[in-house]
Design a protein around this motif. Structure first.
Motif, PDB file in Angstrom:
ATOM      1  N   TRP A   1       0.823  -1.209   0.000  1.00 55.07           N
ATOM      2  CA  TRP A   1       0.000   0.000   0.000  1.00 55.07           C
ATOM      3  C   TRP A   1       0.853   1.253   0.000  1.00 55.07           C
ATOM      4  CZ3 TRP A   1      -5.341   0.408   0.229  1.00 55.07           C
ATOM      5  CH2 TRP A   1      -6.023  -0.787   0.399  1.00 55.07           C
ATOM      6  N   ASN A   2       0.314   2.306  -0.556  1.00 56.44           N
ATOM      7  CA  ASN A   2       0.849   3.633  -0.346  1.00 56.44           C
ATOM      8  C   ASN A   2       0.503   3.981   1.106  1.00 56.44           C
ATOM      9  OD1 ASN A   2       0.182   6.563   0.010  1.00 56.44           O
ATOM     10  ND2 ASN A   2       1.082   6.671  -2.028  1.00 56.44           N
ATOM     11  N   GLU A   3       1.498   4.294   1.923  1.00 56.42           N
ATOM     12  CA  GLU A   3       1.285   4.493   3.358  1.00 56.42           C
ATOM     13  C   GLU A   3       0.272   5.591   3.663  1.00 56.42           C
ATOM     14  OE1 GLU A   3       1.430   3.822   7.371  1.00 56.42           O
ATOM     15  OE2 GLU A   3       2.180   2.568   5.749  1.00 56.42           O
ATOM     16  N   ALA A   4       0.329   6.696   2.948  1.00 54.01           N
ATOM     17  CA  ALA A   4      -0.618   7.791   3.196  1.00 54.01           C
ATOM     18  C   ALA A   4      -2.050   7.341   2.913  1.00 54.01           C
ATOM     19  CB  ALA A   4      -0.258   9.008   2.345  1.00 54.01           C
ATOM     20  N   ASP A   5      -2.254   6.619   1.820  1.00 58.79           N
ATOM     21  CA  ASP A   5      -3.591   6.115   1.498  1.00 58.79           C
ATOM     22  C   ASP A   5      -4.064   5.117   2.546  1.00 58.79           C
ATOM     23  OD1 ASP A   5      -3.778   7.642  -0.790  1.00 58.79           O
ATOM     24  OD2 ASP A   5      -3.311   5.992  -2.161  1.00 58.79           O
TER      25      ASP A   5
ATOM     26  N   GLN B   1      -3.259   4.891   5.715  1.00 63.32           N
ATOM     27  CA  GLN B   1      -3.625   5.592   6.948  1.00 63.32           C
ATOM     28  C   GLN B   1      -4.945   6.354   6.792  1.00 63.32           C
ATOM     29  OE1 GLN B   1      -2.335   5.327   9.905  1.00 63.32           O
ATOM     30  NE2 GLN B   1      -0.696   3.978   9.215  1.00 63.32           N
ATOM     31  N   ARG B   2      -5.125   6.998   5.648  1.00 66.89           N
ATOM     32  CA  ARG B   2      -6.355   7.754   5.396  1.00 66.89           C
ATOM     33  C   ARG B   2      -7.569   6.828   5.365  1.00 66.89           C
ATOM     34  NH1 ARG B   2      -8.735   8.185   0.969  1.00 66.89           N
ATOM     35  NH2 ARG B   2      -6.943   7.623  -0.318  1.00 66.89           N
ATOM     36  N   ILE B   3      -7.447   5.710   4.680  1.00 64.43           N
ATOM     37  CA  ILE B   3      -8.556   4.764   4.579  1.00 64.43           C
ATOM     38  C   ILE B   3      -8.857   4.159   5.944  1.00 64.43           C
ATOM     39  CG2 ILE B   3      -9.221   2.524   3.610  1.00 64.43           C
ATOM     40  CD1 ILE B   3      -7.684   3.452   1.027  1.00 64.43           C
ATOM     41  N   ARG B   4      -7.814   3.799   6.695  1.00 62.99           N
ATOM     42  CA  ARG B   4      -8.027   3.254   8.037  1.00 62.99           C
ATOM     43  C   ARG B   4      -8.753   4.272   8.932  1.00 62.99           C
ATOM     44  NH1 ARG B   4      -5.884  -1.048  10.254  1.00 62.99           N
ATOM     45  NH2 ARG B   4      -4.173  -1.141   8.769  1.00 62.99           N
ATOM     46  N   GLY B   5      -8.355   5.538   8.841  1.00 65.38           N
ATOM     47  CA  GLY B   5      -9.014   6.581   9.632  1.00 65.38           C
ATOM     48  C   GLY B   5     -10.479   6.744   9.254  1.00 65.38           C
ATOM     49  N   LYS B   6     -10.770   6.720   7.959  1.00 67.46           N
ATOM     50  CA  LYS B   6     -12.167   6.815   7.511  1.00 67.46           C
ATOM     51  C   LYS B   6     -12.973   5.624   8.012  1.00 67.46           C
ATOM     52  CE  LYS B   6     -11.907   9.491   3.222  1.00 67.46           C
ATOM     53  NZ  LYS B   6     -12.157   9.434   1.765  1.00 67.46           N
ATOM     54  N   TRP B   7     -12.385   4.434   7.978  1.00 69.77           N
ATOM     55  CA  TRP B   7     -13.089   3.240   8.437  1.00 69.77           C
ATOM     56  C   TRP B   7     -13.425   3.350   9.924  1.00 69.77           C
ATOM     57  CZ3 TRP B   7     -16.219  -0.239   7.145  1.00 69.77           C
ATOM     58  CH2 TRP B   7     -16.431  -1.364   7.943  1.00 69.77           C
ATOM     59  N   GLN B   8     -12.478   3.808  10.711  1.00 72.46           N
ATOM     60  CA  GLN B   8     -12.731   3.965  12.146  1.00 72.46           C
ATOM     61  C   GLN B   8     -13.840   4.981  12.392  1.00 72.46           C
ATOM     62  OE1 GLN B   8      -8.746   4.826  13.458  1.00 72.46           O
ATOM     63  NE2 GLN B   8      -8.234   2.662  13.702  1.00 72.46           N
TER      64      GLN B   8
ATOM     65  N   GLU C   1     -19.291   1.102   1.467  1.00 72.11           N
ATOM     66  CA  GLU C   1     -19.133   0.544   0.121  1.00 72.11           C
ATOM     67  C   GLU C   1     -18.216   1.426  -0.726  1.00 72.11           C
ATOM     68  OE1 GLU C   1     -21.756  -0.825  -3.764  1.00 72.11           O
ATOM     69  OE2 GLU C   1     -22.783   0.026  -2.034  1.00 72.11           O
ATOM     70  N   ARG C   2     -18.405   2.730  -0.647  1.00 73.97           N
ATOM     71  CA  ARG C   2     -17.543   3.649  -1.403  1.00 73.97           C
ATOM     72  C   ARG C   2     -16.098   3.598  -0.893  1.00 73.97           C
ATOM     73  NH1 ARG C   2     -22.413   6.102  -1.223  1.00 73.97           N
ATOM     74  NH2 ARG C   2     -21.985   7.371   0.603  1.00 73.97           N
ATOM     75  N   LEU C   3     -15.933   3.443   0.408  1.00 76.32           N
ATOM     76  CA  LEU C   3     -14.588   3.350   0.969  1.00 76.32           C
ATOM     77  C   LEU C   3     -13.874   2.085   0.474  1.00 76.32           C
ATOM     78  CD1 LEU C   3     -12.446   4.576   2.825  1.00 76.32           C
ATOM     79  CD2 LEU C   3     -13.502   3.315   4.726  1.00 76.32           C
ATOM     80  N   VAL C   4     -14.603   0.992   0.376  1.00 77.68           N
ATOM     81  CA  VAL C   4     -14.011  -0.237  -0.160  1.00 77.68           C
ATOM     82  C   VAL C   4     -13.610  -0.025  -1.615  1.00 77.68           C
ATOM     83  CG1 VAL C   4     -14.525  -2.628  -0.824  1.00 77.68           C
ATOM     84  CG2 VAL C   4     -15.104  -1.809   1.465  1.00 77.68           C
ATOM     85  N   GLN C   5     -14.460   0.637  -2.394  1.00 77.92           N
ATOM     86  CA  GLN C   5     -14.109   0.940  -3.786  1.00 77.92           C
ATOM     87  C   GLN C   5     -12.837   1.779  -3.847  1.00 77.92           C
ATOM     88  OE1 GLN C   5     -17.713   2.873  -5.078  1.00 77.92           O
ATOM     89  NE2 GLN C   5     -18.610   0.973  -5.853  1.00 77.92           N
ATOM     90  N   GLU C   6     -12.743   2.754  -2.972  1.00 82.07           N
ATOM     91  CA  GLU C   6     -11.560   3.619  -2.906  1.00 82.07           C
ATOM     92  C   GLU C   6     -10.319   2.816  -2.509  1.00 82.07           C
ATOM     93  OE1 GLU C   6     -10.227   7.373  -0.134  1.00 82.07           O
ATOM     94  OE2 GLU C   6     -12.361   7.117  -0.547  1.00 82.07           O
TER      95      GLU C   6
END
Length: 106
Positions: free
Chosen positions: A23-27, A29-36, A54-59
């Motif tokens: 993974w790109n580390e910044a992505d 971390q951002r995705i993990r933060g959105k999930w939380q 669902e959109r977050l999974v697509q992202e």
């Protein structure tokens, strides 16, 4: 492969540390933060949050795909730069094997 689960040689490469490198580390971390954040909001509006999940999974899939393709491009450039000597080709093949093992460990 007749339904048997693939196991890379030398153990599973699906450990969190091995997969994090894809993974790109910044992505990541951002995705993990959105999930939380989504998990915290679920109780207030489950329908809305499920759509956002669902959109977050697509992202996440798009981000991972971009990271995998970037690594594939790096491997191609390394192979081209190494030349056609057998030992250099062996090193390229090793790099491709390690990358493929990581992908198949997903």
């Amino acid at each position: 492969m007749n339904g048997a689960q693939y196991r890379p040689a030398g153990g599973s490469s699906s450990s969190p540390a091995a997969l994090a490198g894809l993974w790109n580390e910044a992505d990541r971390q951002r995705i993990r933060g959105k999930w939380q954040e989504l998990q915290l909001r679920f109780i207030d509006d489950p329908h809305l949050v499920a759509g956002e999940a669902e959109r977050l999974v697509q992202e996440a899939v798009a981000s991972l795909t971009a990271s995998l393709d970037a690594r594939r491009g790096q491997l191609h450039q390394q192979r081209a730069a190494r030349g056609l000597d057998t030992e250099n080709l062996r090193a390229s093949l090793r790099d491709y094997r390690e990358f493929l093992d990581r992908i198949l460990g997903l």
